[in-house]
Design a protein around this motif. Structure first.
Motif, mmCIF file in Angstrom:
data_model
loop_
_atom_site.group_PDB
_atom_site.id
_atom_site.type_symbol
_atom_site.label_atom_id
_atom_site.label_comp_id
_atom_site.label_asym_id
_atom_site.label_seq_id
_atom_site.Cartn_x
_atom_site.Cartn_y
_atom_site.Cartn_z
ATOM 1 N N SER A 14 34.479 32.151 34.014
ATOM 2 C CA SER A 14 34.553 32.724 32.605
ATOM 3 C C SER A 14 35.152 31.643 31.309
ATOM 4 C CB SER A 14 36.658 32.121 32.866
ATOM 5 O OG SER A 14 36.867 31.622 33.443
ATOM 6 N N HIS A 15 34.783 30.536 31.945
ATOM 7 C CA HIS A 15 34.481 29.908 30.800
ATOM 8 C C HIS A 15 33.067 29.468 30.117
ATOM 9 C CE1 HIS A 15 38.469 27.714 32.580
ATOM 10 N NE2 HIS A 15 38.366 27.284 30.806
ATOM 11 N N SER A 36 39.818 36.405 41.358
ATOM 12 C CA SER A 36 39.855 36.251 40.561
ATOM 13 C C SER A 36 40.986 37.798 39.676
ATOM 14 C CB SER A 36 38.960 36.559 38.924
ATOM 15 O OG SER A 36 37.966 37.007 40.090
ATOM 16 N N VAL A 40 41.686 37.817 32.451
ATOM 17 C CA VAL A 40 40.891 36.870 32.483
ATOM 18 C C VAL A 40 39.829 37.550 31.168
ATOM 19 C CG1 VAL A 40 38.822 35.040 32.883
ATOM 20 C CG2 VAL A 40 40.641 35.845 35.167
ATOM 21 N N GLY A 43 42.128 37.021 28.087
ATOM 22 C CA GLY A 43 42.378 35.268 27.416
ATOM 23 C C GLY A 43 40.673 35.426 26.862
ATOM 24 N N GLU A 188 44.348 29.853 27.674
ATOM 25 C CA GLU A 188 43.432 31.553 27.167
ATOM 26 C C GLU A 188 43.472 31.997 29.257
ATOM 27 O OE1 GLU A 188 45.304 33.135 25.958
ATOM 28 O OE2 GLU A 188 46.276 32.715 24.375
ATOM 29 N N ILE A 189 42.653 30.307 29.369
ATOM 30 C CA ILE A 189 41.888 30.533 30.635
ATOM 31 C C ILE A 189 42.000 29.617 31.283
ATOM 32 C CG2 ILE A 189 40.615 32.563 30.013
ATOM 33 C CD1 ILE A 189 37.785 30.903 29.457
ATOM 34 N N TRP A 331 47.852 24.849 30.804
ATOM 35 C CA TRP A 331 47.982 25.635 31.779
ATOM 36 C C TRP A 331 48.684 25.877 32.301
ATOM 37 C CZ3 TRP A 331 45.415 30.634 31.610
ATOM 38 C CH2 TRP A 331 45.041 31.091 33.000
#
Length: 339
Positions: A14-15, A36, A40, A43, A188-189, A331
Motif C-alpha cells: 500500500s505504501h 489486509s 486501505v 487511505g 492514513e495507512i 498510526w
C-alpha cells in the motif's frame, strides 16, 4: 503507464502504491484480503487524491491470473509483494508458505513472459542470507541454508526468477529488505496485521495500547551487545520509494544485467531492547515485556551494507529508528480510536 502491484493493499504494497501514484503511474492493485482490508484503498485515496484500480483475487488460482493478464495486457511492470511473510508461522505451516509464495510467483511469471515489456520487481528478504558470517551484509554474501520455510521460499523465488530471465525477455530487480516498520506520516495507512502480530513493532504498539498483555522478547543470551537479537529496521516509506526507483531503472533500461540485486536497509543494526527503549522514549509509554526462550528460525543479527543501493540505485534511507517508531505509534493510536 500501468503498473501491477500484487499484495497492493498489504503493509509495504500500500505504501508503494502511494509512491507510484505520487510519481504519476497508473496502478492496478491485486490483493486477496487475507491479511489486509479493502478500507486501505480509502487511505491511499486520501493521501494521493486517487484510488488505484483494485482487483480482488487470489494468485494461487492460475485461471484468475491468466484472465487478469488478458484483461490488462498493456501493463509495463509488476511489483510482486503477494506472499505469506511470518518466520514463525512458516515453521508451523510450511506447505501454506510453499503454495502461496512459490505457486503465485510462477503463475505471474508465466503470464508476464508473454508481454512485450516485462519488468519485474521481486519482494525478497535478508532471510536469504541465513545467519550471515560477516556484518554488515553485502549483496555478495553467500546465500546460506535457509533458517525457515519462509526464508527458503525467498531463496527459491530468486532462483526461479534468475532461471526464467535466461530464456525470456523479463528484466528483474530483486530487492532484499531487512525489517520494514513504521507507517505513512499522515497515519492514513500503516501496518495492521489481522490476529496476533508476528512482527516486533506492531506487537510493541499493541502492547502499549493495552491490546496485548505483554511483549515477549525471544532470547537474551545471543552474542550481541545486550543479548537480544539485532535487526536493521527501515521505515516503510523509505522502502516504498526504493521500489519506485528500481522500477524506473528497469523502465529506462538502465539495468546492467537481466537480474539485479539490491539490499534495502539503513545500514544500522538495533537490538530488540534498543527498539523497546527507543519506543518508550518517543511514545512516553512504559512497555510491559518479558524475556522468553529463543524462537526457532530466528538469526542472531542481520543488518545491511547499503553502498550498492546508495550508489547504483541512487537511493538512501532517510528516516531514523525514532521517526519510524513514532509514525507506527501515531498510526496505532489513530486505528484504535476509530474502533
Amino acid at each position: 503507464m500501468k503498473i501491477v502491484v500484487t499484495g497492493g493493499l498489504g503493509f509495504i504494497g500500500s505504501h508503494t502504491v502511494v509512491e507510484l501514484q505520487n510519481e504519476g503511474f497508473d496502478v492496478i492493485a491485486i490483493d486477496n484480503l487475507l491479511n489486509s482490508s479493502e478500507s486501505v484503498l480509502d487511505g491511499i485515496e486520501k493521501i494521493t487524491g486517487k484510488k488505484p484500480i483494485f482487483e480482488k483475487m487470489d494468485l494461487r488460482d492460475k485461471a484468475s491470473v491468466q484472465n487478469f493478464f488478458k484483461k490488462y495486457n498493456d501493463v509495463q511492470g509488476v511489483i510482486h509483494f503477494a506472499a505469506s511473510k511470518a518466520v514463525g508461522e512458516s515453521v508451523e505451516n510450511p506447505l501454506l508458505y510453499y503454495e502461496n509464495n512459490i505457486n503465485t510467483l510462477v503463475y505471474v511469471l508465466q503470464e508476464l513472459k508473454e508481454l512485450p515489456n516485462a519488468n519485474f520487481i521481486f519482494s525478497s528478504s535478508c532471510t536469504v542470507y541465513g545467519q550471515a558470517e560477516k556484518m554488515p551484509i553485502t549483496e555478495d554474501a553467500s546465500v546460506q541454508q535457509a533458517m525457515s520455510p519462509y526464508g527458503n521460499t525467498k531463496q527459491i523465488g530468486e532462483e526461479i526468477i534468475t532461471d526464467v530471465a535466461k530464456v525470456t525477455n523479463i528484466n528483474s530487480i530483486l530487492l532484499r529488505y531487512f525489517n520494514p516498520i513504521g507507517a505513512h506520516p499522515t497515519a492514513e495507512i500503516g501496518e495492521l496485521p489481522l490476529g496476533v502480530p508476528q512482527n516486533l513493532v506492531p506487537f510493541i504498539t499493541q502492547t502499549a495500547m493495552g491490546l496485548r498483555e505483554k511483549l515477549s522478547v525471544f532470547g537474551d543470551d545471543y552474542p550481541t551487545s545486550d543479548g537480544t537479537a539485532v535487526r536493521d529496521y527501515i521505515h516503510v516509506v523509505d522502502l516504498a520509494k526504493a521500489h519506485v526507483v528500481a522500477l524506473q531503472r528497469l523502465l529506462n533500461k538502465q539495468n546492467l544485467e537481466k537480474v539485479e540485486t539490491f539490499n534495502l536497509g539503513t545500514g544500522t543494526g538495533s537490538s530488540v531492547l534498543e527498539v523497546i527503549n527507543a519506543f518508550e522514549k518517543v511514545s512516553g509509554q512504559k512497555l510491559n515485556y518479558q524475556i522468553v526462550g529463543r524462537r526457532e528460525g530466528d538469526v542472531i543479527e542481520a543488518f545491511a551494507n547499503t553502498e550498492k543501493a546508495n550508489s547504483v540505485l541512487g537511493w538512501k534511507a532517510a528516516s531514523s529508528l525514532e521517526d519510524s517508531l513514532s509514525s507506527a505509534w501515531k498510526w496505532e493510536q489513530k486505528v484504535r480510536n476509530k474502533q
